[in-house]
Design a protein around this motif. Structure first.
Motif, PDB file in Angstrom:
ATOM      1  N   LEU A  43      42.739  -6.638  54.665  1.00  0.00           N
ATOM      2  CA  LEU A  43      42.568  -5.563  55.641  1.00  0.00           C
ATOM      3  C   LEU A  43      41.171  -5.570  56.246  1.00  0.00           C
ATOM      4  O   LEU A  43      40.997  -5.371  57.452  1.00  0.00           O
ATOM      5  N   LYS A  44      40.168  -5.809  55.416  1.00  0.00           N
ATOM      6  CA  LYS A  44      38.795  -5.794  55.917  1.00  0.00           C
ATOM      7  C   LYS A  44      38.497  -6.996  56.808  1.00  0.00           C
ATOM      8  O   LYS A  44      37.615  -6.932  57.666  1.00  0.00           O
ATOM      9  N   ALA A  45      39.254  -8.074  56.620  1.00  0.00           N
ATOM     10  CA  ALA A  45      39.036  -9.276  57.423  1.00  0.00           C
ATOM     11  C   ALA A  45      39.564  -9.121  58.842  1.00  0.00           C
ATOM     12  O   ALA A  45      39.183  -9.871  59.738  1.00  0.00           O
ATOM     13  N   ASN A  46      40.456  -8.152  59.057  1.00  0.00           N
ATOM     14  CA  ASN A  46      41.058  -7.964  60.385  1.00  0.00           C
ATOM     15  C   ASN A  46      41.148  -6.463  60.678  1.00  0.00           C
ATOM     16  O   ASN A  46      42.040  -5.774  60.188  1.00  0.00           O
ATOM     17  N   SER A  64      44.061  12.390  47.047  1.00  0.00           N
ATOM     18  CA  SER A  64      43.321  11.140  47.226  1.00  0.00           C
ATOM     19  C   SER A  64      42.228  11.297  48.292  1.00  0.00           C
ATOM     20  O   SER A  64      42.298  12.190  49.133  1.00  0.00           O
ATOM     21  N   THR A  65      41.241  10.400  48.258  1.00  0.00           N
ATOM     22  CA  THR A  65      40.098  10.531  49.171  1.00  0.00           C
ATOM     23  C   THR A  65      39.723   9.244  49.889  1.00  0.00           C
ATOM     24  O   THR A  65      38.932   9.294  50.830  1.00  0.00           O
ATOM     25  N   CYS A  66      40.231   8.106  49.486  1.00  0.00           N
ATOM     26  CA  CYS A  66      39.756   6.827  50.027  1.00  0.00           C
ATOM     27  C   CYS A  66      40.332   6.520  51.407  1.00  0.00           C
ATOM     28  O   CYS A  66      41.412   6.984  51.757  1.00  0.00           O
ATOM     29  N   GLU A  67      39.642   5.697  52.144  1.00  0.00           N
ATOM     30  CA  GLU A  67      40.119   5.269  53.471  1.00  0.00           C
ATOM     31  C   GLU A  67      41.316   4.327  53.338  1.00  0.00           C
ATOM     32  O   GLU A  67      42.180   4.289  54.193  1.00  0.00           O
ATOM     33  N   TYR A  68      41.375   3.592  52.222  1.00  0.00           N
ATOM     34  CA  TYR A  68      42.507   2.696  51.989  1.00  0.00           C
ATOM     35  C   TYR A  68      43.408   3.308  50.917  1.00  0.00           C
ATOM     36  O   TYR A  68      42.928   3.770  49.877  1.00  0.00           O
ATOM     37  N   VAL A  69      44.704   3.306  51.185  1.00  0.00           N
ATOM     38  CA  VAL A  69      45.670   3.974  50.304  1.00  0.00           C
ATOM     39  C   VAL A  69      46.771   2.994  49.921  1.00  0.00           C
ATOM     40  O   VAL A  69      47.323   2.296  50.783  1.00  0.00           O
ATOM     41  N   TYR A  83      47.346   0.525  52.830  1.00  0.00           N
ATOM     42  CA  TYR A  83      47.364   1.066  54.189  1.00  0.00           C
ATOM     43  C   TYR A  83      46.032   1.723  54.544  1.00  0.00           C
ATOM     44  O   TYR A  83      45.341   2.253  53.669  1.00  0.00           O
ATOM     45  N   ARG A  84      45.720   1.696  55.819  1.00  0.00           N
ATOM     46  CA  ARG A  84      44.574   2.477  56.282  1.00  0.00           C
ATOM     47  C   ARG A  84      44.996   3.943  56.385  1.00  0.00           C
ATOM     48  O   ARG A  84      46.050   4.257  56.942  1.00  0.00           O
ATOM     49  N   ARG A  85      44.174   4.819  55.864  1.00  0.00           N
ATOM     50  CA  ARG A  85      44.483   6.248  55.925  1.00  0.00           C
ATOM     51  C   ARG A  85      44.610   6.702  57.376  1.00  0.00           C
ATOM     52  O   ARG A  85      45.456   7.539  57.703  1.00  0.00           O
ATOM     53  N   SER A  86      43.795   6.157  58.258  1.00  0.00           N
ATOM     54  CA  SER A  86      43.838   6.565  59.665  1.00  0.00           C
ATOM     55  C   SER A  86      45.214   6.292  60.268  1.00  0.00           C
ATOM     56  O   SER A  86      45.728   7.095  61.050  1.00  0.00           O
ATOM     57  N   PHE A  87      45.830   5.176  59.910  1.00  0.00           N
ATOM     58  CA  PHE A  87      47.167   4.872  60.422  1.00  0.00           C
ATOM     59  C   PHE A  87      48.190   5.868  59.886  1.00  0.00           C
ATOM     60  O   PHE A  87      49.022   6.400  60.632  1.00  0.00           O
ATOM     61  N   LEU A  88      48.133   6.142  58.591  1.00  0.00           N
ATOM     62  CA  LEU A  88      49.097   7.059  57.983  1.00  0.00           C
ATOM     63  C   LEU A  88      49.004   8.447  58.598  1.00  0.00           C
ATOM     64  O   LEU A  88      50.027   9.076  58.893  1.00  0.00           O
ATOM     65  N   GLU A  89      47.807   8.932  58.811  1.00  0.00           N
ATOM     66  CA  GLU A  89      47.648  10.310  59.282  1.00  0.00           C
ATOM     67  C   GLU A  89      47.852  10.446  60.790  1.00  0.00           C
ATOM     68  O   GLU A  89      48.298  11.489  61.258  1.00  0.00           O
ATOM     69  N   GLU A  90      47.537   9.413  61.541  1.00  0.00           N
ATOM     70  CA  GLU A  90      47.692   9.508  62.992  1.00  0.00           C
ATOM     71  C   GLU A  90      49.095   9.138  63.461  1.00  0.00           C
ATOM     72  O   GLU A  90      49.586   9.669  64.453  1.00  0.00           O
ATOM     73  N   LYS A  91      49.760   8.231  62.734  1.00  0.00           N
ATOM     74  CA  LYS A  91      51.050   7.728  63.194  1.00  0.00           C
ATOM     75  C   LYS A  91      52.240   8.210  62.356  1.00  0.00           C
ATOM     76  O   LYS A  91      53.335   8.375  62.878  1.00  0.00           O
ATOM     77  N   LEU A  92      52.053   8.410  61.048  1.00  0.00           N
ATOM     78  CA  LEU A  92      53.180   8.765  60.184  1.00  0.00           C
ATOM     79  C   LEU A  92      53.135  10.198  59.676  1.00  0.00           C
ATOM     80  O   LEU A  92      53.983  10.605  58.891  1.00  0.00           O
TER      81      LEU A  92
END
Length: 560
Positions: free
Chosen positions: A222-225, A196-201, A286-295
């Motif tokens: 997600l985009k609203a907050n 996958s490549t998107c920022e949102y997963v 989910y935001r990809r940044s959260f998944l990769e940095e935290k999980l």
């Protein structure tokens, strides 16, 4: 002179004519060759341009879907994804060595969708349609109608009727592995994530259904907050209505549906996770940044060399706990207690909340969860009450858990961690990074021993089992701690940095006899209270009586 010069001129004219004819012929041939070459080059260029455009096009959401022998309901699921509106999806399907033709079904849908021209098709809504607040749609009836229509009209016709060409990308991969190694969906999920490549997963189970505006709603939330890591949706149960002897099970699942849908805020979900799973993992975006940095399960120092690995899939095999999501060729043996294996959903949510995930649940029922008699959540040992309880106790007492040492006794001596949690302040480092730091240089034992009193309220077997699991987990934690410190201090100098005292209170309905404020505790002692009651009525009564004395999300927890 002129006569004499005539023949040479005539010859020259003839030669020029012949030369011109030859030149024209040559030029014609060259033009034909050039035209052919130009046409071929043009087609190649167009194809290259199409591929470049495909690579350049950014889709809104990557949707990961693992598949394993899902044919009875697979077509409905895929159609509900291909017919999504108001956003673009990168659909990544990974078949996990299916034997029922699921992979062939997926390839058929991909071919049918790829045949549509850009903007072609999708002129009608499916019977599932867009979810609207004033809709009186019955998910069970809509699901049945969709299945009937698919059986009657077939894949090609349904795709053309309900799916807009060029809106989504479809990737289909087949995972080949032996039956001995194959276990759970974690490995297929990790492969799908790597593709996958998107920022949102987001995710999807291969037998469930979503309304056509599902992902656009989650994405908008997600985009609203910008502070949110994830957005989930409420659920609706679908599937064949049970027979009379199975009615009790259906009523129980409806009760679970109602409870889960009542948890709307991130705080509600975080505080409810030790009762049951607070949301469907696959309902989330989910935001990809959260998944990769935290999980991310890949160690920080190795992340430049390896892809992210978000999911773990823990099973008991040959007396050892193995992670079947680690590799497509081999399982990873874990140095874990044999009691530490549980479903992917449980592991995912506890890891996420222990990493301070900030999330919400949108009010619409955007995930339709299929029920049937042989569902793994109902029959598999890994989903038993014993396994789920072991997971809850583990993540409750874990180093980064709510009753872990760092949460109870922050370095500055105040409740900064709790203030940060309440104010949605991000942790400065992920759990993985913290673990690596402590492994390199273990912290010294505290000068004054700290104490945690765990007072467990409940009745009967539930109470007894919880106390037993807590004592077992404490033994494991202290054995691990001793092993880490023994190389830095002699055995006779070692003492646990946290002294646990577990108290069993067999009381009905589990109400504490003394207010927390009246407990005689010094600054080095904390009191945690666990209320082990599965029935909502008992929990409601405790909440009414305790009221302001209940430290929700801190030292007091409902467990089941």
């Amino acid at each position: 002179m002129a006569a004499k010069r005539g023949p040479p001129l005539a010859e020259a004219a003839e030669e020029e004519k012949a030369t011109t004819t030859t030149t024209r012929t040559t030029l014609t041939k060259r033009r034909r060759k050039t035209t052919t070459t130009t046409t071929t080059s043009s087609e190649t260029a167009k194809e290259e341009e199409r591929q470049k455009e495909k690579k350049k096009k950014r889709f809104d959401v990557s949707v990961l879907m693992p598949i394993r022998n899902a044919r009875p309901h697979l077509s409905s699921t895929v159609l509900s994804l291909l017919s999504q509106v108001e956003c673009t999806l990168e659909l990544v399907f990974v078949d996990d060595a299916s034997t029922d033709g699921s992979y062939e079904t997926m390839c058929e849908f991909k071919r049918a969708y790829d045949r549509l021209g850009k903007g072609e098709g999708g002129d009608e809504e499916t019977c599932v349609g867009r979810w609207k607040e004033d809709d009186e749609i019955n998910p069970i009836e809509a699901d049945a109608r969709l299945r009937d229509e698919l059986e009657t009209k077939g894949c090609e016709s349904m795709v053309r009727k309900y799916c807009k060409g060029g809106r989504h990308a479809v990737i289909v991969k087949k995972l080949e592995r032996s039956e001995e190694l194959r276990s759970g969906q974690g490995l297929a999920l990790n492969l799908a994530y790597a593709l996958s490549t998107c920022e949102y997963v987001a995710e999807m189970e291969a037998d469930d259904i979503r309304p056509q505006n599902c992902f656009s709603k989650l994405l908008a939330a997600l985009k609203a907050n910008a502070s949110l890591d994830a957005a989930f949706s409420k659920i609706a149960l679908i599937g064949d209505l049970p027979s009379n002897d199975a009615q009790e099970g259906w009523v129980g699942m409806k009760r679970f549906e109602e409870w889960q849908n009542s948890l709307e805020t991130g705080e509600d979900m975080r505080n409810g996770r030790f009762l049951e799973i607070p949301a469907m993992r696959a309902s989330g975006c989910y935001r990809r940044s959260f998944l990769e940095e935290k999980l991310n399960l890949v160690a920080q120092k190795e992340r430049e060399k390896k892809d992210a690995r978000i999911y773990e899939d823990l099973w008991m095999k040959g007396g050892k706990v193995v992670d079947c999501a680690a590799s497509d060729e081999q399982e990873t043996n874990l140095n874990r207690n044999p009691n530490h294996w549980w479903p992917v959903d449980v592991s995912f949510f506890h890891r996420a909340f222990n990493s301070h995930m900030k999330c919400i649940k949108i009010p619409e029922k955007m995930y339709w969860w299929r029920q049937y008699a042989k569902q793994s959540t109902k029959i598999h040992e890994r989903c038993s009450l014993e396994r789920l309880r072991a997971a809850k106790v583990h993540y409750l007492l874990k180093e980064d858990g709510p009753l872990g040492f760092d949460a109870l006794f922050p370095a500055d001596g105040d409740d900064k961690d709790k203030d940060d949690r309440d104010n949605n302040v991000e942790s400065p480092a992920s759990a993985t990074e913290q673990k690596e730091t402590s492994a390199k240089k273990p912290l010294p034992l505290p000068d004054t021993q700290k104490k945690l009193i765990i007072r467990v309220f409940g009745r009967g077997e539930t109470l007894t089992s919880y106390v037993a699991d807590i004592n077992r987990e404490i033994e494991l934690l202290q054995a691990k701690e001793k092993k880490e410190y023994v190389q830095h201090a002699a055995d006779n100098e070692y003492r646990p940095k946290l002294l646990y005292v577990v108290e069993k209170r067999d009381e009905m309905p589990g109400l504490p006899k003394r207010k927390r404020a009246k407990e005689n505790l010094d600054k080095n002692t904390k009191l945690a209270r666990l209320f082990a009651f599965g029935m909502a009525k008992a929990r409601a009564k405790i909440s009414r009586v305790v009221r302001d004395d209940f430290d929700a999300g801190g030292l007091d927890w409902f467990v089941a």
